[in-house]
Design an enzyme around this catalytic site. Structure first.
Site, short mmCIF file in Angstrom:
data_model
loop_
_atom_site.label_atom_id
_atom_site.label_comp_id
_atom_site.label_asym_id
_atom_site.label_seq_id
_atom_site.Cartn_x
_atom_site.Cartn_y
_atom_site.Cartn_z
CB SER A 31 -0.94 0.00 1.21
OG SER A 31 -1.81 -1.10 1.18
NE ARG A 142 -10.64 -6.19 -6.91
CZ ARG A 142 -9.49 -6.03 -6.25
NH1 ARG A 142 -8.37 -6.45 -6.79
NH2 ARG A 142 -9.49 -5.44 -5.07
CB SER A 188 -13.22 0.22 -3.13
OG SER A 188 -11.81 0.33 -3.04
CB SER A 189 -11.27 3.27 1.36
OG SER A 189 -10.12 2.43 1.26
CD GLN A 190 -7.76 -0.13 -3.60
OE1 GLN A 190 -8.26 -0.43 -4.69
NE2 GLN A 190 -6.87 -0.89 -3.01
CD GLU A 336 -4.95 -4.61 4.32
OE1 GLU A 336 -3.76 -4.59 4.65
OE2 GLU A 336 -5.44 -3.85 3.47
NE ARG A 408 -4.38 -8.89 2.43
CZ ARG A 408 -3.12 -8.55 2.69
NH1 ARG A 408 -2.34 -9.38 3.36
NH2 ARG A 408 -2.63 -7.39 2.28
CE LYS A 433 -3.74 -8.65 -5.08
NZ LYS A 433 -3.80 -7.84 -6.31
#
EC number: 2.5.1.19
Length: 448
Positions: A31, A142, A188-190, A336, A408, A433
């Site tokens: 990140s 997505r 998504s905060s992205q 996450e 994950r 990844k």
């Protein structure tokens, strides 16, 4: 004889024969690395990134920025600071980022990296020419509508055939007006971070107003804001006295900085979980005293689940007590971490409820459905709720743990394998990844 493809090969998850006792050097934060690459590329002068993460997601980001004209030079030296750049930070890799006029035509492969598919369309509006974005099949599923709709409202021209998703083309005009925009970032905060990162280069900056309900992963927005401020941007936030759910970035030049990337604390999770599950001790060097990384919550969560930790000169020292307790926790800000916590919860002595993570259905895979299916197929008792999971521990048995190309999921399966003999992870290579060489790090921790 034909070799078995890496994506279908089964990896026997090592079974712990006793308490682990290890020091694990976790690679840099994905990140932080990908945000730093974007900010350095938009700066008015060259900068350095020390100890960046080299993984699929970060190499995709670097490759995309190079395609747009940014110079990114990779060096490995005995000192990760060049002469005259201050105190050396020790051996390691450094990336020198040299900004340039952004240009098209260009093609960007986002893989399945949320940071690349969401952070770079705003950057592409600043390029002179068309920039096409494409990626893995899962990337098409997505959500990207928040970024696309916001950029159009700010004056960008984007062709996505009304999908609100990949593939798409941004027709860069060499700049963007910017200004006020409303978005729903509840998936998504992205979406918020994407607009904030490029905003200093917009003619009017940006005012982002989130209009949806809950906003997940707030620590990642705080990370974006802190990193913007560190390179000279002026950012007003709800925490700094601004309106709730509104972020403002003033237009202006960004500084080229010399930044050392923190270890990825979320990627430290499986190793800390190993200490908890085996009643052992794991040390993670260079754990920061203050950070915006969501993984820092592990200190609190895993302590409540039965461990203890201390920040020392060696790093974070985490020790399991021999008991693993269930937990009732809202993970909305740190979603996450859910797969690893679910794996530990499946090995606990009491039930757990993980809440606030409905948005995980839109991550690399539908993580809630995947965790439920895979743990239950090993004999577990997991049920999905509207916004999370309820986990009732049961005696588990070996079997194949599928990963769905989700890093994950793979590390969650490895955690289960510590306590459950015969767990086989399908496609452990997907960990590349964000966590290169995970199988080797895992074996090293166990002394194998």
């Amino acid at each position: 004889m034909t070799a078995t493809p890496a994506h279908t090969a089964l990896w026997p998850a090592p079974h712990a024969r006793g308490a682990v006792d290890a020091t694990v050097h976790v690679p840099g934060s994905k990140s932080v690395t990908n945000r730093a690459l974007v900010l350095a590329s938009l700066a008015s002068e060259p900068g350095w990134l020390r100890r960046p993460l080299r993984s699929r997601d970060t190499l995709l980001m670097a490759g995309a920025l190079r395609a747009l004209g940014v110079g990114i030079e990779e060096t490995v030296s005995s000192s990760s600071s060049p002469a005259g750049a201050g105190t050396p930070t020790g051996p390691g890799e450094a990336w020198r980022v040299i900004p340039s006029t952004l240009h098209g035509p260009a093609t960007v492969d986002v893989g399945n990296a949320g940071t690349v598919m969401r952070f770079l369309p705003p950057v592409a509006t600043l390029a002179d020419g068309p920039v096409r974005f494409d990626g893995d099949p899962r990337a098409y599923e997505r959500p990207l509508h928040g970024v696309i709709d916001a950029l159009r409202a700010l004056g960008a021209r984007i062709d996505d055939e009304s999908r609100g998703a990949l593939p798409l083309t941004v027709h860069g005009g060499g700049g963007l007006d910017g200004g006020p925009v409303e978005i729903d970032a509840s998936s998504s905060s992205q979406f918020v971070s994407a607009l904030l990162l490029s905003a200093p280069r917009f003619n009017q900056g940006v005012e982002v107003r989130h209009t949806g309900s809950s906003l997940p992963s707030m620590p990642h927005i705080r990370m974006t804001v802190d990193m913007l401020r560190a390179v000279g941007a002026q950012v007003d936030t709800p925490e700094s006295g601004g309106e709730p759910n509104v972020w403002r970035v003033t237009p202006g030049a960004l500084l080229g900085r010399d930044l050392t990337i923190e270890p990825d604390l979320s990627n430290a999770q499986p190793f800390l979980a190993a200490a908890l599950v085996t009643a052992g001790t794991v040390v993670i060097p260079d754990w920061p005293e203050r950070t915006t990384q969501p993984g820092d919550r592990l200190r609190e969560i895993f302590t409540e689940m039965g461990g203890s930790c201390e920040l020392t000169e060696r790093g974070l020292e985490f020790t399991g007590s021999g008991a693993v307790h269930g937990i009732d926790v809202d993970l909305g800000e740190v979603g996450e971490l859910t797969p690893g916590i679910a794996a530990v919860a499946a090995l606990a002595d009491s039930p757990s409820t993980l809440r606030g993570v409905a948005h995980l259905r839109l991550h690399e895979t539908d993580r809630l459905a995947a965790l439920t299916k895979e743990i239950n197929e090993l004999g577990g008792d997991v049920t999905e709720t509207a916004d999370g999971l309820h986990i009732r521990p049961r005696r588990l048995h070996g079997g194949i743990f599928h990963t769905y190309d989700d890093h994950r999921m793979a590390t969650a399966g490895a955690i289960l394998g510590l306590a459950v003999d015969g767990v086989q992870i399908e496609n452990v290579a997907t960990t590349a990844k964000t966590l290169p060489d995970f199988p080797e790090l895992w074996a090293g921790m166990l002394g194998n």
